[in-house]
Design a protein around this motif. Sequence first.
Motif, PDB file in Angstrom:
ATOM      1  N   LEU A 204      -7.579  -8.519 -54.193  1.00 34.87           N
ATOM      2  CA  LEU A 204      -8.112  -8.766 -52.861  1.00 34.87           C
ATOM      3  C   LEU A 204      -7.924  -7.562 -51.955  1.00 34.87           C
ATOM      4  CD1 LEU A 204      -7.033 -12.451 -51.998  1.00 34.87           C
ATOM      5  CD2 LEU A 204      -9.373 -11.578 -52.173  1.00 34.87           C
ATOM      6  N   ASP A 205      -6.758  -6.968 -52.011  1.00 36.70           N
ATOM      7  CA  ASP A 205      -6.483  -5.800 -51.175  1.00 36.70           C
ATOM      8  C   ASP A 205      -7.378  -4.630 -51.564  1.00 36.70           C
ATOM      9  OD1 ASP A 205      -4.604  -4.658 -49.101  1.00 36.70           O
ATOM     10  OD2 ASP A 205      -4.233  -3.250 -50.744  1.00 36.70           O
ATOM     11  N   THR A 206      -7.567  -4.418 -52.857  1.00 38.63           N
ATOM     12  CA  THR A 206      -8.435  -3.328 -53.313  1.00 38.63           C
ATOM     13  C   THR A 206      -9.879  -3.568 -52.901  1.00 38.63           C
ATOM     14  OG1 THR A 206      -6.969  -2.965 -55.200  1.00 38.63           O
ATOM     15  CG2 THR A 206      -9.184  -2.032 -55.335  1.00 38.63           C
ATOM     16  N   PHE A 207     -10.331  -4.809 -53.032  1.00 37.90           N
ATOM     17  CA  PHE A 207     -11.710  -5.127 -52.660  1.00 37.90           C
ATOM     18  C   PHE A 207     -11.925  -4.944 -51.155  1.00 37.90           C
ATOM     19  CE2 PHE A 207     -14.883  -8.398 -51.407  1.00 37.90           C
ATOM     20  CZ  PHE A 207     -15.990  -7.827 -52.007  1.00 37.90           C
ATOM     21  N   LYS A 218     -21.453  -6.936 -41.612  1.00 30.47           N
ATOM     22  CA  LYS A 218     -20.988  -8.108 -42.338  1.00 30.47           C
ATOM     23  C   LYS A 218     -19.859  -7.744 -43.300  1.00 30.47           C
ATOM     24  CE  LYS A 218     -25.376 -10.622 -42.158  1.00 30.47           C
ATOM     25  NZ  LYS A 218     -26.467 -11.243 -42.951  1.00 30.47           N
ATOM     26  N   GLU A 219     -19.990  -6.620 -43.965  1.00 33.22           N
ATOM     27  CA  GLU A 219     -18.960  -6.221 -44.927  1.00 33.22           C
ATOM     28  C   GLU A 219     -17.681  -5.789 -44.211  1.00 33.22           C
ATOM     29  OE1 GLU A 219     -20.629  -3.302 -47.474  1.00 33.22           O
ATOM     30  OE2 GLU A 219     -21.915  -4.731 -48.547  1.00 33.22           O
ATOM     31  N   LYS A 220     -17.791  -5.162 -43.049  1.00 33.03           N
ATOM     32  CA  LYS A 220     -16.600  -4.813 -42.283  1.00 33.03           C
ATOM     33  C   LYS A 220     -15.878  -6.073 -41.818  1.00 33.03           C
ATOM     34  CE  LYS A 220     -17.942  -0.240 -40.598  1.00 33.03           C
ATOM     35  NZ  LYS A 220     -18.190   0.596 -39.402  1.00 33.03           N
ATOM     36  N   ASN A 221     -16.642  -7.056 -41.371  1.00 30.75           N
ATOM     37  CA  ASN A 221     -16.017  -8.321 -40.969  1.00 30.75           C
ATOM     38  C   ASN A 221     -15.354  -9.026 -42.153  1.00 30.75           C
ATOM     39  OD1 ASN A 221     -16.851  -7.964 -38.325  1.00 30.75           O
ATOM     40  ND2 ASN A 221     -18.727  -9.187 -38.568  1.00 30.75           N
ATOM     41  N   LEU A 222     -15.989  -8.946 -43.315  1.00 34.28           N
ATOM     42  CA  LEU A 222     -15.416  -9.553 -44.520  1.00 34.28           C
ATOM     43  C   LEU A 222     -14.103  -8.871 -44.892  1.00 34.28           C
ATOM     44  CD1 LEU A 222     -15.599 -11.521 -46.898  1.00 34.28           C
ATOM     45  CD2 LEU A 222     -17.029  -9.831 -48.083  1.00 34.28           C
ATOM     46  N   ALA A 223     -14.089  -7.522 -44.832  1.00 34.46           N
ATOM     47  CA  ALA A 223     -12.860  -6.782 -45.144  1.00 34.46           C
ATOM     48  C   ALA A 223     -11.754  -7.096 -44.148  1.00 34.46           C
ATOM     49  CB  ALA A 223     -13.142  -5.291 -45.175  1.00 34.46           C
ATOM     50  N   GLN A 224     -12.107  -7.176 -42.885  1.00 32.72           N
ATOM     51  CA  GLN A 224     -11.115  -7.485 -41.856  1.00 32.72           C
ATOM     52  C   GLN A 224     -10.563  -8.900 -42.030  1.00 32.72           C
ATOM     53  OE1 GLN A 224     -12.621  -7.047 -37.891  1.00 32.72           O
ATOM     54  NE2 GLN A 224     -10.638  -7.427 -36.911  1.00 32.72           N
ATOM     55  N   LYS A 225     -11.411  -9.842 -42.373  1.00 31.44           N
ATOM     56  CA  LYS A 225     -10.964 -11.221 -42.580  1.00 31.44           C
ATOM     57  C   LYS A 225     -10.029 -11.318 -43.786  1.00 31.44           C
ATOM     58  CE  LYS A 225     -12.843 -15.911 -42.671  1.00 31.44           C
ATOM     59  NZ  LYS A 225     -14.096 -16.725 -42.727  1.00 31.44           N
ATOM     60  N   ILE A 226     -10.307 -10.553 -44.824  1.00 29.77           N
ATOM     61  CA  ILE A 226      -9.431 -10.565 -46.003  1.00 29.77           C
ATOM     62  C   ILE A 226      -8.083  -9.953 -45.657  1.00 29.77           C
ATOM     63  CG2 ILE A 226      -9.110  -9.637 -48.324  1.00 29.77           C
ATOM     64  CD1 ILE A 226     -12.126  -9.859 -48.731  1.00 29.77           C
ATOM     65  N   LYS A 227      -8.088  -8.817 -44.944  1.00 24.83           N
ATOM     66  CA  LYS A 227      -6.853  -8.092 -44.647  1.00 24.83           C
ATOM     67  C   LYS A 227      -5.975  -8.842 -43.642  1.00 24.83           C
ATOM     68  CE  LYS A 227      -6.789  -3.907 -46.681  1.00 24.83           C
ATOM     69  NZ  LYS A 227      -5.611  -3.284 -47.334  1.00 24.83           N
ATOM     70  N   LEU A 230      -6.705 -13.747 -44.697  1.00 24.96           N
ATOM     71  CA  LEU A 230      -6.527 -14.370 -46.006  1.00 24.96           C
ATOM     72  C   LEU A 230      -5.251 -13.903 -46.699  1.00 24.96           C
ATOM     73  CD1 LEU A 230      -7.588 -16.200 -48.211  1.00 24.96           C
ATOM     74  CD2 LEU A 230      -8.943 -14.291 -49.089  1.00 24.96           C
ATOM     75  N   ILE A 231      -5.040 -12.604 -46.796  1.00 27.04           N
ATOM     76  CA  ILE A 231      -3.853 -12.097 -47.512  1.00 27.04           C
ATOM     77  C   ILE A 231      -2.557 -12.550 -46.849  1.00 27.04           C
ATOM     78  CG2 ILE A 231      -2.619 -10.001 -48.160  1.00 27.04           C
ATOM     79  CD1 ILE A 231      -5.267  -8.682 -48.763  1.00 27.04           C
ATOM     80  N   PRO A 232      -2.379 -12.443 -45.513  1.00 29.00           N
ATOM     81  CA  PRO A 232      -1.125 -12.953 -44.909  1.00 29.00           C
ATOM     82  C   PRO A 232      -0.917 -14.448 -45.141  1.00 29.00           C
ATOM     83  CG  PRO A 232      -2.245 -11.501 -43.377  1.00 29.00           C
ATOM     84  CD  PRO A 232      -3.194 -11.742 -44.504  1.00 29.00           C
ATOM     85  N   GLN A 233      -1.975 -15.243 -45.079  1.00 30.65           N
ATOM     86  CA  GLN A 233      -1.823 -16.675 -45.327  1.00 30.65           C
ATOM     87  C   GLN A 233      -1.380 -16.951 -46.760  1.00 30.65           C
ATOM     88  OE1 GLN A 233      -5.518 -18.541 -44.269  1.00 30.65           O
ATOM     89  NE2 GLN A 233      -5.150 -18.414 -42.061  1.00 30.65           N
ATOM     90  N   LEU A 234      -1.990 -16.279 -47.713  1.00 31.84           N
ATOM     91  CA  LEU A 234      -1.627 -16.498 -49.111  1.00 31.84           C
ATOM     92  C   LEU A 234      -0.201 -16.017 -49.394  1.00 31.84           C
ATOM     93  CD1 LEU A 234      -4.945 -15.467 -50.925  1.00 31.84           C
ATOM     94  CD2 LEU A 234      -4.125 -17.762 -50.371  1.00 31.84           C
TER      95      LEU A 234
END
Length: 348
Positions: A204-207, A218-227, A230-234
Amino acid sequence: MPMNSEGTNALTPYSYWEIAFIYAFTILFDCSDIAPLYPIPFITPKILEDAILHDSQDILDPLMCAFLSNALNRKKLIESSSSTRPLNDYINAKVRSQDFDLGYNPLPSQQGFNGLEPDMKLKILHALVEWQLQDSASVRAIIDGTFGATKKGQINPLVPIPFGYDSYKRAYWQFGDSPYLWRERTTLKTGCEWEIVCRDLSELDTFADSLSNSKSHKEKNLAQKIKQTLIPQLEEKQRIQELRDRAAARRMAAQLALEVPRSLPRRERRKPTRYNYNENYDFDFDDDSEYSTKTESRRPTRSSGRLHGNNAINDYMEISEIDNTTWPTPPKDNDQDLHYYHDEIDIV
């Protein structure tokens, strides 16, 4: 089931969608406070994927029994050993009503669910999820209760929404506490297909890093949402789960320690001490004799009341005999020799 280049079982893009569909159902309808469903074994996308590839009956059989019991509204859970007939009858009914995509019953006549290929088991599990949405009273109660509690403007938790999009308008999906991230793609030739983009936190971090330099909004928002989300919650959920696992391991270790019998040394009984006393230990020997000295030195240190009592009685009897011989017994008043007795006293 298709094989890969190494000769082992391989999953198709459609199989990935079915796995995601089954896993999403177990996450979204985990609402025991509204209506109870039959419990299922703990599964993640990775566990379910490995169960399909290796045909693990420990996962697939309990999952099928729980889904079938929910769909048939059974009061008791259907056991795996007795599931062949109700599953066969249920599939036949769905085939007649044209609610089964295969259009036929794939179950063998005798072996039942266990006799199917892994990919066919996956198709039946996917069909059972859809049939639960149609026939299960508990699932219907969960749907009605959730829709009734959802206010205007709020997102219904039973309606999944895509996690994000990329510049090609492809949707990304993520469910529950799993780091799995699926990408949905649609082509004119194959239709809708799903593929796995990430399987763990590092992927996830690499992606997300690969999308950070994109010019697409859209892709910048997706990357920001993952970083940032999503990752802190998981990571937090994984930390809590590790603490729970450690606590469960400690409780299990304590329980096992209580069940182990303690081996204590056997306590020996002490025999009671017995003392033997010789009542006639005083021998008539001269005081100067060597044997008399040794005998007196060997007298027991403990004294016996019984011995002292006997000696006291003997001494009293000797004194009584001496008194009787020394002093005459006085006569009675009516004795004839009374005057003689007084005369004798005067003479003395």
